[in-house]
Design a protein around this motif. Sequence first.
Motif, PDB file in Angstrom:
ATOM      1  N   TRP A  91     -76.763 126.530  55.353  1.00 35.55           N
ATOM      2  CA  TRP A  91     -77.288 125.554  54.400  1.00 35.55           C
ATOM      3  C   TRP A  91     -76.297 124.436  54.086  1.00 35.55           C
ATOM      4  N   THR A  92     -75.075 124.810  53.800  1.00 37.72           N
ATOM      5  CA  THR A  92     -74.094 123.819  53.355  1.00 37.72           C
ATOM      6  C   THR A  92     -73.255 123.240  54.479  1.00 37.72           C
ATOM      7  N   TYR A 117     -84.070 120.354  52.031  1.00 38.93           N
ATOM      8  CA  TYR A 117     -83.027 121.088  51.305  1.00 38.93           C
ATOM      9  C   TYR A 117     -82.145 120.058  50.599  1.00 38.93           C
ATOM     10  N   ALA A 118     -81.997 120.246  49.261  1.00 41.22           N
ATOM     11  CA  ALA A 118     -81.166 119.350  48.468  1.00 41.22           C
ATOM     12  C   ALA A 118     -80.010 120.135  47.867  1.00 41.22           C
ATOM     13  N   SER A 119     -78.829 119.522  47.865  1.00 41.11           N
ATOM     14  CA  SER A 119     -77.663 120.167  47.263  1.00 41.11           C
ATOM     15  C   SER A 119     -77.810 120.180  45.748  1.00 41.11           C
ATOM     16  N   ASP A 121     -76.365 118.626  43.460  1.00 43.29           N
ATOM     17  CA  ASP A 121     -76.367 117.340  42.755  1.00 43.29           C
ATOM     18  C   ASP A 121     -77.668 116.582  42.959  1.00 43.29           C
ATOM     19  N   GLY A 122     -78.652 117.166  43.725  1.00 42.89           N
ATOM     20  CA  GLY A 122     -79.958 116.544  43.910  1.00 42.89           C
ATOM     21  C   GLY A 122     -80.071 115.696  45.160  1.00 42.89           C
ATOM     22  N   THR A 123     -79.032 115.596  45.990  1.00 43.30           N
ATOM     23  CA  THR A 123     -79.087 114.785  47.208  1.00 43.30           C
ATOM     24  C   THR A 123     -79.733 115.587  48.337  1.00 43.30           C
ATOM     25  N   VAL A 124     -80.733 114.999  48.986  1.00 41.47           N
ATOM     26  CA  VAL A 124     -81.403 115.669  50.100  1.00 41.47           C
ATOM     27  C   VAL A 124     -80.441 115.701  51.280  1.00 41.47           C
ATOM     28  N   VAL A 125     -80.095 116.908  51.762  1.00 39.44           N
ATOM     29  CA  VAL A 125     -79.134 117.095  52.853  1.00 39.44           C
ATOM     30  C   VAL A 125     -79.845 117.178  54.191  1.00 39.44           C
ATOM     31  N   ALA A 126     -80.965 117.921  54.247  1.00 37.40           N
ATOM     32  CA  ALA A 126     -81.713 118.086  55.504  1.00 37.40           C
ATOM     33  C   ALA A 126     -83.193 118.157  55.157  1.00 37.40           C
ATOM     34  N   ILE A 190     -75.868 129.888  43.599  1.00 35.40           N
ATOM     35  CA  ILE A 190     -76.856 128.868  43.946  1.00 35.40           C
ATOM     36  C   ILE A 190     -76.125 127.634  44.471  1.00 35.40           C
ATOM     37  N   VAL A 191     -76.494 127.205  45.691  1.00 32.26           N
ATOM     38  CA  VAL A 191     -75.839 126.054  46.313  1.00 32.26           C
ATOM     39  C   VAL A 191     -76.799 124.884  46.511  1.00 32.26           C
ATOM     40  N   GLY A 192     -78.068 125.076  46.231  1.00 32.48           N
ATOM     41  CA  GLY A 192     -79.021 123.992  46.411  1.00 32.48           C
ATOM     42  C   GLY A 192     -80.438 124.471  46.167  1.00 32.48           C
TER      43      GLY A 192
END
Length: 580
Positions: A91-92, A117-119, A121-126, A190-192
Amino acid sequence: MARSYRIITALRERISLRVQLAAIAGLLCLVLVMVSAAVTANAARGQGREAAQERLSAVASELADQLDYRMFERYREVRNIAALPPLKQMWTSEPDAVRAVLEQMQQTYPDYSWIGYASLDGTVVAATNGHLEGVSVAERPWFIDGSTGPTVKDVHDAKLLSELLGASADGQPFRFVDVAVPIRDESGQIVGVLGAHLSWSFSQATMRSLLMHIPEERMLDVWIVDSAGEALTGSRFGSVPFDAEGLARLRSGEALYDAEQGVFITAAATTGYLDYPGLGWIAVAAQPESTAMANSQELTSQILQAGSMIALAGALVVALLSGTMLGSLSKLSAEVDQIGRSADARISRVGGSLELVHLSTSIRALMRRLGVAEQEGEVARRAAADATTRMEEKTRRLGEDLSEMRRLADTDALTGLLNRRAFNVFAEDAYQHFRRYKRGVAVLMIDIDYFKRINDTWGHAAGDEVIKAVGAQVGAAIRTTDKLARFGGEEFVVMLREVDPPTAWSLAERMRRQIADTPVDYRGSPVHVTVSIGVAIVSMSDRDTGDAVERADRALYGAKAMGRNRVVAEWNNTDVSNAA
């Protein structure tokens, strides 16, 4: 008053007795038939109303169950993907690999318009197709609630995705139902958040699937309203069809009748399924009264037609009989006139037509008239009995139709197997038996592998044949005390009674091998099919069989993740697997 009586008396004296008897008999028959028809029509109408409401209630309940189950499937899928052990390290650190998994999930069920998937801080990563990657979703309700626990959000318009997704297949703006769950790393932190936007168009597909088995002449109107009463789909989209009182009555299961529109209305509230909490939707089914009551109206019409024919026949019969009686009335009157004049005066038995004025002075003719009236009364009673018999036959048929509809409400239309509603009854009985006698109960969750590929390659008709064939093979492999049901789509569930873990495992493995070794014949061509099976045993710590079903479902998804065509069992949270 006296003058009117004299006029009527004079008129009667000018009409032959034959005509008067025929008119009286016809009128008597008509009155009796009309009374019988009124009683029958009232009974038929009441039964027709009850039958119509039960039919509509079955449709609304099935739609509510389908919505709950399909949402449960998506809720379960998102939770299972978030909890897959192989993804915990990805995920990360591996957004490309995460994106590939999410896109594969979207291809499996195209109604996922977006999965991302969002981290923290709310940023969409994938995300699928790279949409919104790098964009902040920190203010979105699904992200906020999904960062603390699994959540579902009611229907809403697309905002961030509207321009990226373009127009939908039907040209309508996109509307979504959100599912979100927190992502945890291997340490449990919890990471995202994993979020999925499910296109609301799936509700239309659900309604079409439900209504395709209902004849067009039934004229059903089905729609869905949210917890506030606004119509989310159907002919009344965007409106608020019911006031607060009507909405409360429908939610409680009470049927309504719209007198202004002449429509019967029933509804069933969604209540969620297993750990899916539900969104408070209400499935509504409506039908015009003219359509719902067509059978009872036809019965009433038939009774009235038959009664009119009986009344006419009664009048004709009386006219013919009186014709043979009144021809010799003058002779009979003369003989009666001799009574008292001659000691040996005799009255002969004669038949023919008489005038009413002569009949009033003839005792013999009066006795004969009374006899004819008695015969006519018997004819009328028999006619009424015949009408009653026909009414009872129609009522019996209505009862048989109702019994058949109740059977259909518990049966899957495609395979003839139990549906989820009926299966839950047997599952509760098996759980209570297990709690009382400590006899083992196992649950098998069976899913056809790559079923979408079968539909795409061979067509949906072949897919239906595969579902029926797999259901038949599983049904042949279990005992009569076990229960098999189709949970929807290509998924089946089996409840095994009085088994231990090795026996349940062995049976599941035998099923898997037999299905893999037995291609389905479709129009002369073999269609090779495999299944993945998850196995779980009911334990004393379970609240109900739903806990075991959930473990079996996790085991099934484990089998899917490990490559399919295998059996995975979960005994006390320990996975045991075997592959082809």
